[in-house]
Design a protein around this motif. Structure first.
Motif, PDB file in Angstrom:
ATOM      1  N   VAL A  38      82.227 108.707  69.621  1.00 45.25           N
ATOM      2  CA  VAL A  38      81.703 107.977  70.778  1.00 45.25           C
ATOM      3  C   VAL A  38      81.189 106.604  70.355  1.00 45.25           C
ATOM      4  O   VAL A  38      81.468 105.589  70.985  1.00 45.25           O
ATOM      5  CB  VAL A  38      80.580 108.789  71.468  1.00 45.25           C
ATOM      6  CG1 VAL A  38      79.892 107.962  72.537  1.00 45.25           C
ATOM      7  CG2 VAL A  38      81.155 110.067  72.076  1.00 45.25           C
ATOM      8  N   GLN A  39      80.440 106.575  69.246  1.00 43.57           N
ATOM      9  CA  GLN A  39      79.869 105.306  68.776  1.00 43.57           C
ATOM     10  C   GLN A  39      80.958 104.305  68.416  1.00 43.57           C
ATOM     11  O   GLN A  39      80.826 103.102  68.656  1.00 43.57           O
ATOM     12  CB  GLN A  39      78.972 105.571  67.552  1.00 43.57           C
ATOM     13  CG  GLN A  39      78.118 104.385  67.149  1.00 43.57           C
ATOM     14  CD  GLN A  39      77.114 103.985  68.204  1.00 43.57           C
ATOM     15  OE1 GLN A  39      76.586 104.822  68.906  1.00 43.57           O
ATOM     16  NE2 GLN A  39      76.864 102.689  68.326  1.00 43.57           N
ATOM     17  N   SER A  74      83.702 103.840  69.850  1.00 47.82           N
ATOM     18  CA  SER A  74      84.359 103.277  71.039  1.00 47.82           C
ATOM     19  C   SER A  74      83.568 102.125  71.644  1.00 47.82           C
ATOM     20  O   SER A  74      84.069 101.417  72.501  1.00 47.82           O
ATOM     21  CB  SER A  74      84.552 104.373  72.099  1.00 47.82           C
ATOM     22  OG  SER A  74      83.303 104.791  72.612  1.00 47.82           O
ATOM     23  N   PHE A  75      82.306 101.925  71.178  1.00 52.15           N
ATOM     24  CA  PHE A  75      81.499 100.840  71.716  1.00 52.15           C
ATOM     25  C   PHE A  75      81.870  99.529  71.035  1.00 52.15           C
ATOM     26  O   PHE A  75      82.225  99.507  69.852  1.00 52.15           O
ATOM     27  CB  PHE A  75      80.000 101.105  71.496  1.00 52.15           C
ATOM     28  CG  PHE A  75      79.484 102.327  72.192  1.00 52.15           C
ATOM     29  CD1 PHE A  75      80.094 102.783  73.353  1.00 52.15           C
ATOM     30  CD2 PHE A  75      78.407 103.038  71.701  1.00 52.15           C
ATOM     31  CE1 PHE A  75      79.616 103.901  74.012  1.00 52.15           C
ATOM     32  CE2 PHE A  75      77.929 104.168  72.344  1.00 52.15           C
ATOM     33  CZ  PHE A  75      78.550 104.594  73.513  1.00 52.15           C
ATOM     34  N   ALA A 101      78.229 112.958  76.286  1.00 52.51           N
ATOM     35  CA  ALA A 101      78.629 111.611  75.842  1.00 52.51           C
ATOM     36  C   ALA A 101      80.115 111.541  75.536  1.00 52.51           C
ATOM     37  O   ALA A 101      80.795 110.579  75.914  1.00 52.51           O
ATOM     38  CB  ALA A 101      77.814 111.209  74.621  1.00 52.51           C
ATOM     39  N   VAL A 102      80.645 112.558  74.851  1.00 54.40           N
ATOM     40  CA  VAL A 102      82.080 112.522  74.501  1.00 54.40           C
ATOM     41  C   VAL A 102      82.942 112.738  75.745  1.00 54.40           C
ATOM     42  O   VAL A 102      84.007 112.119  75.893  1.00 54.40           O
ATOM     43  CB  VAL A 102      82.406 113.534  73.386  1.00 54.40           C
ATOM     44  CG1 VAL A 102      82.462 114.961  73.899  1.00 54.40           C
ATOM     45  CG2 VAL A 102      83.733 113.170  72.708  1.00 54.40           C
ATOM     46  N   GLN A 124      83.076 109.457  77.575  1.00 53.74           N
ATOM     47  CA  GLN A 124      84.011 108.521  76.924  1.00 53.74           C
ATOM     48  C   GLN A 124      85.454 108.860  77.274  1.00 53.74           C
ATOM     49  O   GLN A 124      86.266 107.985  77.559  1.00 53.74           O
ATOM     50  CB  GLN A 124      83.815 108.573  75.414  1.00 53.74           C
ATOM     51  CG  GLN A 124      84.685 107.576  74.659  1.00 53.74           C
ATOM     52  CD  GLN A 124      85.299 108.161  73.404  1.00 53.74           C
ATOM     53  OE1 GLN A 124      85.113 109.332  73.105  1.00 53.74           O
ATOM     54  NE2 GLN A 124      86.034 107.363  72.682  1.00 53.74           N
ATOM     55  N   GLN A 125      85.793 110.148  77.311  1.00 52.55           N
ATOM     56  CA  GLN A 125      87.161 110.568  77.631  1.00 52.55           C
ATOM     57  C   GLN A 125      87.488 110.364  79.107  1.00 52.55           C
ATOM     58  O   GLN A 125      88.655 110.278  79.477  1.00 52.55           O
ATOM     59  CB  GLN A 125      87.361 112.047  77.265  1.00 52.55           C
ATOM     60  CG  GLN A 125      87.304 112.312  75.772  1.00 52.55           C
ATOM     61  CD  GLN A 125      87.380 113.804  75.447  1.00 52.55           C
ATOM     62  OE1 GLN A 125      87.231 114.654  76.331  1.00 52.55           O
ATOM     63  NE2 GLN A 125      87.578 114.125  74.184  1.00 52.55           N
ATOM     64  N   SER A 169      87.397 107.803  80.847  1.00 51.01           N
ATOM     65  CA  SER A 169      88.083 106.540  81.143  1.00 51.01           C
ATOM     66  C   SER A 169      89.582 106.722  81.251  1.00 51.01           C
ATOM     67  O   SER A 169      90.269 105.940  81.887  1.00 51.01           O
ATOM     68  CB  SER A 169      87.767 105.499  80.068  1.00 51.01           C
ATOM     69  OG  SER A 169      88.194 105.983  78.803  1.00 51.01           O
ATOM     70  N   TYR A 189      73.382 107.513  82.000  1.00 49.81           N
ATOM     71  CA  TYR A 189      74.571 108.381  82.047  1.00 49.81           C
ATOM     72  C   TYR A 189      74.613 109.179  83.356  1.00 49.81           C
ATOM     73  O   TYR A 189      75.663 109.270  84.010  1.00 49.81           O
ATOM     74  CB  TYR A 189      74.561 109.349  80.870  1.00 49.81           C
ATOM     75  CG  TYR A 189      75.210 108.836  79.607  1.00 49.81           C
ATOM     76  CD1 TYR A 189      76.489 108.283  79.631  1.00 49.81           C
ATOM     77  CD2 TYR A 189      74.569 108.934  78.375  1.00 49.81           C
ATOM     78  CE1 TYR A 189      77.095 107.833  78.472  1.00 49.81           C
ATOM     79  CE2 TYR A 189      75.168 108.481  77.203  1.00 49.81           C
ATOM     80  CZ  TYR A 189      76.436 107.927  77.258  1.00 49.81           C
ATOM     81  OH  TYR A 189      77.049 107.488  76.114  1.00 49.81           O
TER      82      TYR A 189
END
Length: 995
Positions: free
Chosen positions: A155-156, A158-159, A258-259, A262-263, A265, A305
């Motif tokens: 996750v980190q 991807s920022f 969080a993961v 991210q997915q 998107s 979130y």
């Protein structure tokens, strides 16, 4: 860490806790031989620095007797160093927030792998295959820690990362940074491949519902002892630091949320999973808030979130859905409830809860929708922009340029709304002096920027304006406006209308002429002209502006009007109307033409018919730019008027050729082929070239597809176009007595010039008509004797295959016309695969091979859902495939050549083998082997790599052959499916390369 937790840790430890002032080394070092060496590196390092130093020392490679680099030895010294690193992490309670913030990905990866190793996790065993409930508590906790870190790291990564400005370049430091970057990328690649397994492990952990234990310094000491001394203590359920089931679930839920977020998107349905996990995290935090010792969740980030998930997912809980302005705005945008959206923005101008960046992003989205053809959103764009602008003013920011653009044409409605926004954005009773001055300055500048005094009066007479500006300021503003224009005669008392003010005798002619140029109101134009003619009778006011242009055929008639005032008025109304029509301001154009029609009806039947013709053209433009864009058929009365114009027989009426051109194009675009073919009067066909061309096009399209004997009209159309594209040759005797040949590019042999034909075709939108005329020009291009590469086109077979006098045709002009026509056609429909093939063939013929491949692949992509379906064989014909092969060959992409040879109806082994023999290939070579399904080509590759001694590439080819779906004994359906799947993947890879 709380004081109670520190006391518990000290109580369970086998050694006394050192006082804070004692060095970390005296607390943690186990071997005296390390103390001197590490003290040189840092006199008093932090716990995190200790971990880095211990692991760096333990991972240093060694040299053997031959001075060759060897992996770090597994000796007592290195084992002690790794154990010390684990103890430091245990002292930090294995807090991932601290460890991630201070340790790099490679170091933390090494540390957690050591934890897995010392926790007796079997190496090489997938964590997802292990039953957490049957494992010792510390082992299960080690697995959870590793997998939590894995998805947190994904996750980190991807920022976006803010790049640090590099200092002076130092070679050794740069090399070290590059090595660490490559190592991090490799670890991330592995973590992403295992992400699905890590998620499953954490989902399984949510079902455990039991307390777990994490290693402490004491349990690590026990593990380091000889097995006989441990007495099974570390295997017991109470060894280590207890982590409650609620704390574990809380941390795991947050990390999973969080993961999933991210997915989301790439797959919006996953947002539901993220929402469930985040809301569960909130519940657990509220439940364990007072007793939590080890659960550290960023509650502000969690709230963000939850808010985002609430917006991105549909909720049955309307109260929750409408709980924030963000949710309300998202709902309004989704449902198209734009009036409610404006209301939210108005209310927020007082509360200021929405960040200005978010406000501008909403406005940008509205602009995008408006530009896609939703004209109803223009008003909403202005209203939202007005709200944003007033908000900017009140917060001391600059006014955005978008407001100035939207306010170029102010009107009463815009001023009314702007004043409403200003009134609702400030409470005068509670507003500070600074806020009041900002609003007053905005209103004052707004007045100074307006030219229409009625609009100025609307602002200056508003209650907010009168309240905010003092008497002195209002008088000063009036003086400034007087200096700007002497005609302005404002007083502090309201007046009913600017037009009620009587004209002053001192008004100069120049100022009236200036107003005459700017005005679009027909009655105001008439009033100004009356005033001007009352001042002087010597001037011709239709010459005031050089931009007032009227076609010559009309100008002669208008300038023949004897009355000077009437002549000026008709000329100016006509010129302004034509200008508005040209810039697509159809509303003003219609007002001007209507006034002109009313005026000329009284005295000139000829000019009356002229105005009727121009209003017909204006109605055609209006429909084509409005309802016609969405495919809505024109009203029947408009079609009848178009037909009436073409059949009109009124003598001595000045006619513009463009009107006939637009009328014929209009009938072709709306498929009035029956009328053009059968009902157009013969004299009209003989006298009007556009009608003749339209009739031939309509008749040819009507007969498609049909038998050859019914295509007489196609031949007639061919002959007309060939004549237009022919050049007239003239012989001229020079001074030396020689006779030279002169070619005239724009020949008068045809019914119109080639440039006129091209201009007419660019008014057509009907696909069949465009395809027909395009195929005609392609065929004309192909009949050239010296042509090397033919261009393919639909319906090309209906045209004659030869021309009696080839020398008379200007083939250079034909080639230019083909290029212009296909470019125009693709602006009408960029997804027409036949037109894309023509474009590709043109690039191929002109040796632009990369561009040709782009359009060949685009043609295949648009008719196969980006190659997810089979490309129709009439698109990827053998000729197209062979041209793609040649393009790849000339681009030195030889492996692509070999793969494309399989696409032919009969595989071209000779070309494929020859291409594979090339060693200077610019493509990905062996990475393409997975796209080859023909076993013969794969066997040849195996032989070729064996012959060259290329063992690695030979193994890749052997692996490709060994796939069971390529076995020759398989049923034909299986083999076809295998080939189709490889075709799809290869073409998609090619598309990503060339698009």
């Amino acid at each position: 860490m709380s004081a109670e937790a520190a006391d518990r840790e000290a109580a369970t430890s086998s050694r006394p806790c050192t006082p804070p002032q004692t060095s970390w080394f005296e607390f943690l070092l186990e071997e005296e031989l390390l103390e001197t060496h590490l003290r040189k590196a840092a006199p008093d390092p932090s716990p995190v620095q200790l971990i880095i130093q211990f692991l760096e020392q333990a991972s240093k490679p060694s040299l053997n007797e031959q001075n060759q680099v060897q992996p770090p030895p597994d000796n007592k010294r290195n084992r002690i160093l790794k154990l010390l690193a684990l103890k430091v992490a245990a002292h930090l309670k294995w807090d991932l927030d601290i460890l991630e913030k201070s340790l790099s990905v490679p170091v933390l990866n090494m540390l957690l792998n050591e934890l897995l190793c010392i926790s007796k996790v079997p190496p090489g065993t997938k964590h997802v295959d292990m039953d957490l409930s049957s494992l010792p508590p510390t082992t299960a906790m080690a697995i959870l820690l590793y997998n939590r870190w894995a998805i947190r790291t994904i996750v980190q990564s991807s920022f976006p990362v803010k790049l640090v400005k590099p200092g002076p370049p130092q070679l050794n430091i740069m090399t070290q940074i590059q090595q660490e970057k490559e190592l991090t990328e490799n670890i991330l690649k592995v973590l992403k491949e295992q992400a699905a397994d890590s998620i499953l492990v954490l989902e399984a952990a949510l079902k455990l519902n039991k307390d777990l234990y994490v290693h402490t310094i004491r349990t690590l000491d026990l593990l380091a002892m000889e097995p006989a001394m441990v007495n099974g203590e570390t295997e017991s359920s109470t060894a280590g630091l207890k982590i409650s089931a609620e704390e574990i679930q809380c941390q795991v839920c947050y990390d999973l949320g969080a993961v999933y977020f991210q997915q989301g998107s790439t797959n919006s349905t996953i947002y539901e999973n993220a929402k469930e996990k985040f809301f569960r995290t909130k519940e657990l935090i509220s439940k364990i808030a007072s007793s939590s010792l080890h659960c550290t969740i960023d509650e502000k980030r969690l709230a963000g979130y939850c808010q985002a998930c609430g917006v991105l997912t549909s909720s049955s809980d309307n109260a929750l859905q409408q709980s924030t302005p963000y949710s309300q705005i998202h709902s309004c945008m989704k449902s198209g409830n734009y009036q409610e959206l404006v209301k939210i923005f108005l209310e927020d101008n007082l509360t200021l809860s929405l960040p200005i960046q978010f406000r501008h992003s909403v406005l940008r989205e509205l602009f995008q929708k408006a530009q896609q053809g939703n004209d109803a959103l223009d008003e909403i764009c202005f209203k939202v922009c007005a709200c944003n602008t007033v908000c900017d003013v009140m917060q001391g920011r600059m006014i955005d340029i978008q407001f100035n653009q939207l306010f170029l044409k102010p009107n009463k409605e815009k001023i009314d709304f702007l004043l409403e926004v200003c009134s609702r954005s400030i409470h005068l009773e509670h507003a500070s002096e600074s806020s009041q001055r900002k609003m007053a300055a905005f209103l004052k500048n707004l007045c100074l920027g307006l030219e229409d005094l009625q609009l100025v009066f609307m602002i200056s007479s508003h209650e907010l304006f009168i309240t905010l500006l003092k008497d002195d300021e209002r008088k000063l503003l009036i003086d400034q406006m007087r200096k700007r224009s002497p005609r302005i005669n404002l007083c502090t008392k309201p007046v009913t209308s600017f037009y009620d003010i009587p004209a002053s005798a001192s008004v100069s002619i120049g100022q009236l002429e200036h107003q005459l140029i700017l005005s679009m109101d027909p009655w105001r134009i008439r009033q100004i002209l009356i005033e001007l003619h009352g001042m002087t009778s010597e001037r011709q006011f239709w010459t005031v502006s050089c931009k007032w242009e009227v076609p010559n055929v009309y100008g002669n008639v208008i300038l023949g009007i004897k009355d000077n005032l009437t002549r000026d008025l008709v000329y100016i109304l006509m010129a302004k109307g034509l200008h508005c029509s040209a810039i697509k301001d159809f509303v003003h154009a219609k007002q001007l033409f209507a006034a002109c029609l009313e005026l000329v009806t009284e005295f000139s039947p000829k000019l009356r018919q002229v105005m009727l013709n121009e209003m017909l053209l204006l109605d055609i433009y209006t429909h084509e730019a409005g309802a016609g864009v969405s495919g809505e058929r024109p009203p029947s009365d408009l079609i009848s008027r178009v037909r009436g114009y073409l059949e009109m027989r009124v003598p001595d009426i000045p006619l513009r050729q463009v009107i006939a051109e637009e009328c014929v194009a209009f009938l072709l675009n709306w498929r009035e082929n029956e009328y053009l073919t059968m009902q157009v009067p013969l004299p009209l066909v003989q006298t009007n070239p556009y009608v003749k061309l339209g009739q031939l096009l309509a008749a040819t399209c009507k007969e498609l597809p049909g038998p050859k004997e019914s295509r007489r009209t196609a031949k007639d159309l061919w002959e007309v176009v060939v004549q237009i594209c022919s050049v007239s040759n003239q012989h001229k005797r020079g001074n030396d007595g020689r006779v030279s040949l002169i070619k005239h590019r724009e020949s008068t042999l045809g019914i119109m010039y080639r440039s006129e034909l091209l201009s007419f075709i660019k008014k057509l939108r009907e696909p069949l008509v465009l395809t027909t005329i395009l195929s005609l020009f392609v065929k004309l291009h192909n009949v050239r004797e010296d042509i090397v590469n033919d261009i393919a086109a639909e319906h090309i077979s209906i045209w004659p295959s030869s021309i009696p006098n080839l020398q008379s045709v200007d083939f250079e002009a034909v080639a230019v016309t083909v290029k212009e026509l296909v470019n125009y056609a693709l602006t009408i429909n960029a997804n027409n695969h036949f037109w894309l093939i023509i474009q590709a063939d043109i690039y191929f013929a002109t040796n632009q091979y990369s561009a040709a491949l782009h359009y060949y692949l685009q043609a295949g992509a648009v008719c196969s859902d980006f190659f997810n379906k089979m490309v129709p064989p009439d698109v990827f014909t053998d000729q197209v495939i062979k041209r793609m092969i040649k393009c790849c060959s000339l681009l030195n992409c030889h492996t692509q050549v070999a793969i494309l040879c399989q696409f032919l109806r009969e595989i071209d082994y000779k070309t494929a083998f020859k291409a594979l023999q090339e060693q200077n290939s610019h493509d990905a070579m062996d990475s393409y082997y997975e796209y080859i399904w023909d076993v013969t080509i794969l066997e040849y590759l195996t032989y070729l790599h064996h012959k060259r001694g290329e063992t690695d590439k030979r193994q890749i080819a052997i692996k490709a052959i060994g796939q069971t779906e390529l076995n020759a004994s398989n049923p034909e359906e299986v083999l076809q499916l295998a080939a189709q799947r490889r075709k799809k993947k290869f073409l998609q890879a090619m598309a990503k390369l060339y698009f």
